[in-house]
Each structure stands twice: as C-alpha cells, then as structure tokens.
Design a protein around this motif. Structure first.
Motif, PDB file in Angstrom:
ATOM      1  N   GLN A  14       0.820  -1.212   0.000  1.00 24.81           N
ATOM      2  CA  GLN A  14       0.000   0.000   0.000  1.00 24.81           C
ATOM      3  C   GLN A  14       0.853   1.261   0.000  1.00 24.81           C
ATOM      4  O   GLN A  14       0.438   2.296  -0.533  1.00 24.81           O
ATOM      5  CB  GLN A  14      -0.937  -0.004   1.211  1.00 24.81           C
ATOM      6  CG  GLN A  14      -2.001  -1.084   1.161  1.00 24.81           C
ATOM      7  CD  GLN A  14      -2.783  -1.071  -0.136  1.00 24.81           C
ATOM      8  OE1 GLN A  14      -3.115  -0.011  -0.673  1.00 24.81           O
ATOM      9  NE2 GLN A  14      -3.087  -2.251  -0.665  1.00 24.81           N
ATOM     10  N   GLN A  15       2.047   1.182   0.546  1.00 18.35           N
ATOM     11  CA  GLN A  15       2.959   2.323   0.454  1.00 18.35           C
ATOM     12  C   GLN A  15       3.340   2.575  -1.001  1.00 18.35           C
ATOM     13  O   GLN A  15       3.353   3.722  -1.468  1.00 18.35           O
ATOM     14  CB  GLN A  15       4.214   2.065   1.294  1.00 18.35           C
ATOM     15  CG  GLN A  15       5.206   3.233   1.248  1.00 18.35           C
ATOM     16  CD  GLN A  15       6.407   3.005   2.155  1.00 18.35           C
ATOM     17  OE1 GLN A  15       6.330   2.219   3.103  1.00 18.35           O
ATOM     18  NE2 GLN A  15       7.501   3.674   1.867  1.00 18.35           N
ATOM     19  N   THR A  16       3.623   1.493  -1.737  1.00 19.74           N
ATOM     20  CA  THR A  16       3.899   1.631  -3.167  1.00 19.74           C
ATOM     21  C   THR A  16       2.695   2.194  -3.901  1.00 19.74           C
ATOM     22  O   THR A  16       2.827   3.056  -4.776  1.00 19.74           O
ATOM     23  CB  THR A  16       4.278   0.263  -3.767  1.00 19.74           C
ATOM     24  OG1 THR A  16       5.440  -0.243  -3.108  1.00 19.74           O
ATOM     25  CG2 THR A  16       4.555   0.378  -5.258  1.00 19.74           C
ATOM     26  N   VAL A  18       0.352   4.179  -2.745  1.00 17.69           N
ATOM     27  CA  VAL A  18       0.239   5.607  -2.455  1.00 17.69           C
ATOM     28  C   VAL A  18       1.276   6.410  -3.231  1.00 17.69           C
ATOM     29  O   VAL A  18       0.992   7.515  -3.723  1.00 17.69           O
ATOM     30  CB  VAL A  18       0.373   5.852  -0.932  1.00 17.69           C
ATOM     31  CG1 VAL A  18       0.488   7.339  -0.632  1.00 17.69           C
ATOM     32  CG2 VAL A  18      -0.821   5.264  -0.193  1.00 17.69           C
ATOM     33  N   GLU A  19       2.484   5.868  -3.376  1.00 15.49           N
ATOM     34  CA  GLU A  19       3.524   6.564  -4.136  1.00 15.49           C
ATOM     35  C   GLU A  19       3.133   6.717  -5.604  1.00 15.49           C
ATOM     36  O   GLU A  19       3.374   7.760  -6.228  1.00 15.49           O
ATOM     37  CB  GLU A  19       4.844   5.806  -4.014  1.00 15.49           C
ATOM     38  CG  GLU A  19       5.456   5.907  -2.617  1.00 15.49           C
ATOM     39  CD  GLU A  19       6.598   4.918  -2.402  1.00 15.49           C
ATOM     40  OE1 GLU A  19       6.840   4.090  -3.315  1.00 15.49           O
ATOM     41  OE2 GLU A  19       7.230   4.961  -1.332  1.00 15.49           O
ATOM     42  N   VAL A  20       2.510   5.674  -6.173  1.00 18.52           N
ATOM     43  CA  VAL A  20       2.048   5.744  -7.563  1.00 18.52           C
ATOM     44  C   VAL A  20       0.948   6.789  -7.700  1.00 18.52           C
ATOM     45  O   VAL A  20       0.948   7.609  -8.632  1.00 18.52           O
ATOM     46  CB  VAL A  20       1.548   4.361  -8.039  1.00 18.52           C
ATOM     47  CG1 VAL A  20       0.876   4.468  -9.396  1.00 18.52           C
ATOM     48  CG2 VAL A  20       2.710   3.383  -8.106  1.00 18.52           C
ATOM     49  N   ILE A  21      -0.007   6.788  -6.756  1.00 21.80           N
ATOM     50  CA  ILE A  21      -1.090   7.770  -6.782  1.00 21.80           C
ATOM     51  C   ILE A  21      -0.537   9.174  -6.626  1.00 21.80           C
ATOM     52  O   ILE A  21      -0.985  10.124  -7.302  1.00 21.80           O
ATOM     53  CB  ILE A  21      -2.118   7.455  -5.680  1.00 21.80           C
ATOM     54  CG1 ILE A  21      -2.802   6.115  -5.959  1.00 21.80           C
ATOM     55  CG2 ILE A  21      -3.151   8.554  -5.564  1.00 21.80           C
ATOM     56  CD1 ILE A  21      -3.654   5.609  -4.802  1.00 21.80           C
ATOM     57  N   GLY A  76       3.695  -5.130 -10.751  1.00 28.56           N
ATOM     58  CA  GLY A  76       3.907  -4.194 -11.850  1.00 28.56           C
ATOM     59  C   GLY A  76       3.255  -2.853 -11.569  1.00 28.56           C
ATOM     60  O   GLY A  76       2.368  -2.721 -10.718  1.00 28.56           O
ATOM     61  N   ILE A  77       3.725  -1.851 -12.295  1.00 26.31           N
ATOM     62  CA  ILE A  77       3.097  -0.527 -12.291  1.00 26.31           C
ATOM     63  C   ILE A  77       2.765  -0.222 -13.746  1.00 26.31           C
ATOM     64  O   ILE A  77       3.657   0.039 -14.556  1.00 26.31           O
ATOM     65  CB  ILE A  77       4.016   0.546 -11.684  1.00 26.31           C
ATOM     66  CG1 ILE A  77       4.307   0.210 -10.217  1.00 26.31           C
ATOM     67  CG2 ILE A  77       3.386   1.924 -11.807  1.00 26.31           C
ATOM     68  CD1 ILE A  77       5.290   1.137  -9.549  1.00 26.31           C
ATOM     69  N   ARG A  78       1.500  -0.304 -14.075  1.00 31.89           N
ATOM     70  CA  ARG A  78       1.046  -0.201 -15.459  1.00 31.89           C
ATOM     71  C   ARG A  78       0.770   1.254 -15.828  1.00 31.89           C
ATOM     72  O   ARG A  78       0.030   1.965 -15.148  1.00 31.89           O
ATOM     73  CB  ARG A  78      -0.220  -1.030 -15.654  1.00 31.89           C
ATOM     74  CG  ARG A  78      -0.801  -0.973 -17.065  1.00 31.89           C
ATOM     75  CD  ARG A  78      -2.112  -1.724 -17.106  1.00 31.89           C
ATOM     76  NE  ARG A  78      -1.898  -3.141 -16.864  1.00 31.89           N
ATOM     77  CZ  ARG A  78      -1.666  -4.029 -17.840  1.00 31.89           C
ATOM     78  NH1 ARG A  78      -1.620  -3.640 -19.102  1.00 31.89           N
ATOM     79  NH2 ARG A  78      -1.495  -5.298 -17.545  1.00 31.89           N
ATOM     80  N   ASN A  79       1.365   1.679 -16.947  1.00 32.18           N
ATOM     81  CA  ASN A  79       1.041   2.987 -17.506  1.00 32.18           C
ATOM     82  C   ASN A  79      -0.189   2.842 -18.392  1.00 32.18           C
ATOM     83  O   ASN A  79      -0.207   2.018 -19.312  1.00 32.18           O
ATOM     84  CB  ASN A  79       2.217   3.533 -18.332  1.00 32.18           C
ATOM     85  CG  ASN A  79       3.375   3.942 -17.472  1.00 32.18           C
ATOM     86  OD1 ASN A  79       3.206   4.612 -16.473  1.00 32.18           O
ATOM     87  ND2 ASN A  79       4.581   3.527 -17.842  1.00 32.18           N
TER      88      ASN A  79
END
Length: 262
Positions: A14-16, A18-21, A76-79
């Motif tokens: 959830q920290q990750t 929040v960082e993405v948001i 993953g972090i999807r664009n």
C-alpha cells in the motif's frame, strides 16, 4: 508469528500504491502524461493440510485443504495510455494526437524515443524541436522568413513564405504505434523508450487505419482523473491502516503469550 510478516507485506504494497497515486496527482497538469496503476499478486501459500489427499487409507480425498497465504507483492506498475483531454492553445507549434500514435524524437546521443507531448518549438536553426531542444523525427526545418505554419490532420507541415502564393510543403510527420504501449519504459520529460515488452515500433501516417489524427493549436492534457485518484488514495490509506491494525493485534497476542510464559 506469521501475521506480522503478512501484514508487513500489505503495508509495503500500500505504500507503493500511495507513491504511484502521488505521482499521478503531481502530474495532473503535465502535458501528455499517462497515469499509472499499481498491480499486486498474492504470495505463496503454506499448506497446513493439503486438499485432495485421503485422510487415511481407503478414505475419500479431503475436499478442502488448509492453505495459509503469506502476503502480497507488487507485480507491476502499469502505464495507462488512455486519451487525455485536448485543450486549445492557439500556438501553431502545439500539436496533439487525437487517437493512437506517438511522435518520434531524436535525443542528442542519437537514440529514438517517443512522446505524446506535442508542445514543440523552433530552434535557432529553424528546426522543429521539443521543449528540451530534442529534434522531432523526421526533421522539419522552417524558413527563417516563414509567416505562418500549417500542420494538417495527416501530419503534413506547410509554411507560408512571403512572395509565394501557395504554402510550401516542408515535410511529413510520422506517428508510431506499439502492440503493448504499457511495456514502454518511461524516461521522464514526457518521453518513452522501446523495450522488448513493448514490441517493435510500427510507423504510419496520421489518419491512416490504426493511427490518430494530428490537431494543430491543441495540446493533450494529462489523463489523470482527480476524483478517481483521491478515491483510490483514501482506499489505499484505509488498507494501510488495516494492515497496521493487524500488526498491532498480532503484537498484543504475542505479548499475551509471553506474559503467560513468565
């Protein structure tokens, strides 16, 4: 106690999130920015009692086992390459792609990168360049005495020159598509780079099948939805708090056990 480690993975995830948001919200006014989304998957499961195995010889298989999950991880972090809102600027060198396609950019070291941010300028030598001075590919050079610049929907660039009745065709802009746009590597400065995951670039002319049209005097805004981001931020914060409560509860249970031993 496994609950401590499991909840810790949840807090880290959830920290990750929040960082993405936070990055999405920070770029809410960035030209051509594409919002990202964190994606998660559960970790391995520890079998307390395997299913499908007879409890004793000659018995029926156990219909349900006891599998305890060991937490969550970021996969993953999807664009999300979704069309942003087009905003009229009145600047003849502001170009937006209405549909699929990215502009080709050549960096000073000769690499080809890609962008949706069409806030272009003229260099001191008359070339069409990005805000950072990178050359737009194919190269377009404007006459120093050009009085007007016109870019049509198919990407043809014209310049009106004094003492000439008809505009002069200067060149043709090219758009690029990828089979997996989410696989592109974001470099910052609104630029993306091809990777093995993105697939090979497919070049084409604006307006052709599979390619969007070029809109002069417009810029594509960020596709970040502030209401959606705030909602997801609240959800991520609540999930973080719940994982924190689990750690607190596990700590109290461990403390109760240790006091009983003493």
């Amino acid at each position: 106690m496994r609950a401590l480690a499991i909840a810790a993975t949840g807090m880290s995830a959830q920290q990750t999130n929040v960082e993405v948001i936070a990055n999405n919200i920070a770029n809410i006014n960035t030209t051509g920015f594409k919002r990202s989304r964190a994606e998660f998957a559960d970790l391995l499961y520890q079998a307390e009692r395997p299913q499908g195995v007879p409890n004793r010889d000659g018995g029926e298989p156990v219909p349900e086992g006891a599998m305890v999950g060991l937490g969550v991880r970021t996969v993953g972090i999807r664009n999300l390459h979704i069309q942003g809102t087009l905003t009229q600027t009145g600047n003849s060198l502001d170009l937006a792609v209405n549909g699929r396609g990215m502009f080709q950019i050549t960096t000073p070291n000769g690499d080809t990168v890609y962008t949706r941010a069409g806030s272009f300028n003229r260099s001191s030598t008359g070339q069409l360049v990005t805000s950072d001075g990178y050359t737009v590919n194919p190269a377009i050079t404007f006459p120093q005495n050009a009085t007007a610049i016109v870019v049509n929907e198919s990407g043809q660039v014209y310049a009106q020159v004094p003492n000439q009745t008809n505009p002069t065709l200067l060149g043709q802009l090219v758009l690029t598509n990828f089979s997996n746009e989410s696989g592109l590597e974001p470099l910052g400065d609104n630029l993306y780079r091809e990777t093995l995951a993105s697939g090979q670039p497919v070049n084409g002319v604006a307006g052709d099948v599979g390619f969007g049209k070029i809109q002069q005097n417009y810029l594509e805004g960020s596709n970040v939805d502030p209401v959606k981001e705030i909602t997801e931020l609240i959800s991520a914060q609540r999930a973080y708090e719940m994982n924190s409560k689990v750690i607190q509860a596990a700590d109290e249970m461990a403390s109760t056990v240790s006091k009983g031993i003493r």
